[in-house]
Write an enzyme that holds these catalytic residues in place. Structure first.
Site, PDB file in Angstrom:
ATOM      1  CD  GLU A   1      -1.252  -0.165   3.704  1.00 30.03           C
ATOM      2  OE1 GLU A   1      -2.459   0.024   3.467  1.00 30.03           O
ATOM      3  OE2 GLU A   1      -0.820  -0.456   4.828  1.00 30.03           O
TER       4      GLU A   1
ATOM      5  NE  ARG B   1      -9.398  -5.019  19.865  1.00 28.33           N
ATOM      6  CZ  ARG B   1      -8.415  -4.336  20.443  1.00 28.33           C
ATOM      7  NH1 ARG B   1      -8.594  -3.842  21.661  1.00 28.33           N
ATOM      8  NH2 ARG B   1      -7.264  -4.132  19.834  1.00 28.33           N
TER       9      ARG B   1
ATOM     10  CG  HIS C   1       4.518   0.443  13.837  1.00 24.16           C
ATOM     11  ND1 HIS C   1       4.472   1.539  12.998  1.00 24.16           N
ATOM     12  CD2 HIS C   1       5.595  -0.284  13.450  1.00 24.16           C
ATOM     13  CE1 HIS C   1       5.474   1.471  12.140  1.00 24.16           C
ATOM     14  NE2 HIS C   1       6.177   0.390  12.392  1.00 24.16           N
TER      15      HIS C   1
END
Length: 272
Positions: A38, A130, A73
């Protein structure tokens, strides 16, 4: 989770090795070596939209959170509202989040994560189905108890609020208090909490599961607590956060508190 399997490639000749390594890491972590490529968004912000949907077709958003301060991250600081998000971008982003939830007939709490580019364009990352770690800052600015709302939705009730009932009031920050030494490349810092005292006062919230004498082990996530503050605006919230961090006492292990104190003095962070 936490960026496992991700590789940044800036030169074509680096692609084969990066592909192989990412595939190997993904197989080890998830048992699935499928890889996709991507576009890399340069200097992005991590911005996500909290949504809530019931079993009767009602879907609302509870605005956005900026979770751009990360290590490995994974988030360490979250705030809402996002300090750089333009009102027209907020409208587009929240509209898209609701469309995404409706497209899959979603029910319960969830969030739609995006990368926000410097030109205010945004790109879909994932949907977390969630309730997330950073939900308290959304509760602070909306006044909605997301945990209670999720339980009521699961019991078949309709949402107790509509989109028109929701507004962003003030500004909120969350700092994830980790048992890690940020000065030492965020190395784990397990051990016994020989002293533990949480900050208190108006608009300060600490979600924790520890007390003095407890052991922080290497077998679980290193998060000790979530320190959450609210202020009438961003500057007010930063002042309150600065005071709360100065009052937080943890002895026996290294924590991320010194990092947060330093971050609050950083000029770029202060400017958003």
């Amino acid at each position: 989770g936490g960026g496992k399997g991700m590789r940044e490639v800036t030169k074509a000749e680096d692609l084969p090795e990066a592909f192989t390594r990412a595939q190997s890491e993904a197989i080890n972590a998830f048992g699935n070596g499928d890889i996709y490529m991507e576009k890399r968004v340069v200097r992005p912000r991590h911005v996500e939209v909290q949504i809530m949907a019931d079993q009767h077709g009602n879907v609302v958003h509870l605005f956005e959170r900026d979770c751009s301060i990360q290590r490995r991250h994974q988030k360490v600081v979250e705030e809402t509202p996002c300090p750089v998000l333009l009102p027209e971008t907020r409208k587009k982003l929240t509209d898209v989040a609701i469309l995404a939830a409706k497209a899959v007939d979603y029910e319960a709490a969830g969030k739609v994560e995006c990368l926000l580019a410097e030109d205010q364009s945004f790109y879909f990352l994932e949907m977390n189905t969630r309730l997330q770690v950073e939900h308290p800052i959304t509760e602070m600015i909306t006044g909605v108890d997301l945990v209670q709302a999720q339980i009521r939705v699961a019991a078949g009730e309709e949402l107790a609020f509509s989109q028109d009932d929701l507004e962003q009031r003030g500004h909120s920050f969350e700092c994830r208090i980790y048992a890690e030494d940020a000065q030492n490349n965020w190395a784990p810092s397990p051990g016994q909490l020989k002293g533990y005292q949480e900050p208190t006062g108006p608009w300060i919230r600490v979600d924790s599961g520890v007390k003095e004498g407890d052991e922080v082990t290497i077998f679980y996530d290193p998060m000790i607590s979530k320190l959450v503050v609210w202020g009438i605006d961003r500057e007010d919230a930063l002042r309150r956060l600065r005071r709360a961090l100065s009052e937080y006492r943890i002895r026996g292990i290294e924590t991320t508190i010194p990092f947060f104190k330093a971050l609050l003095e950083d000029e770029d962070f202060q400017k958003g």
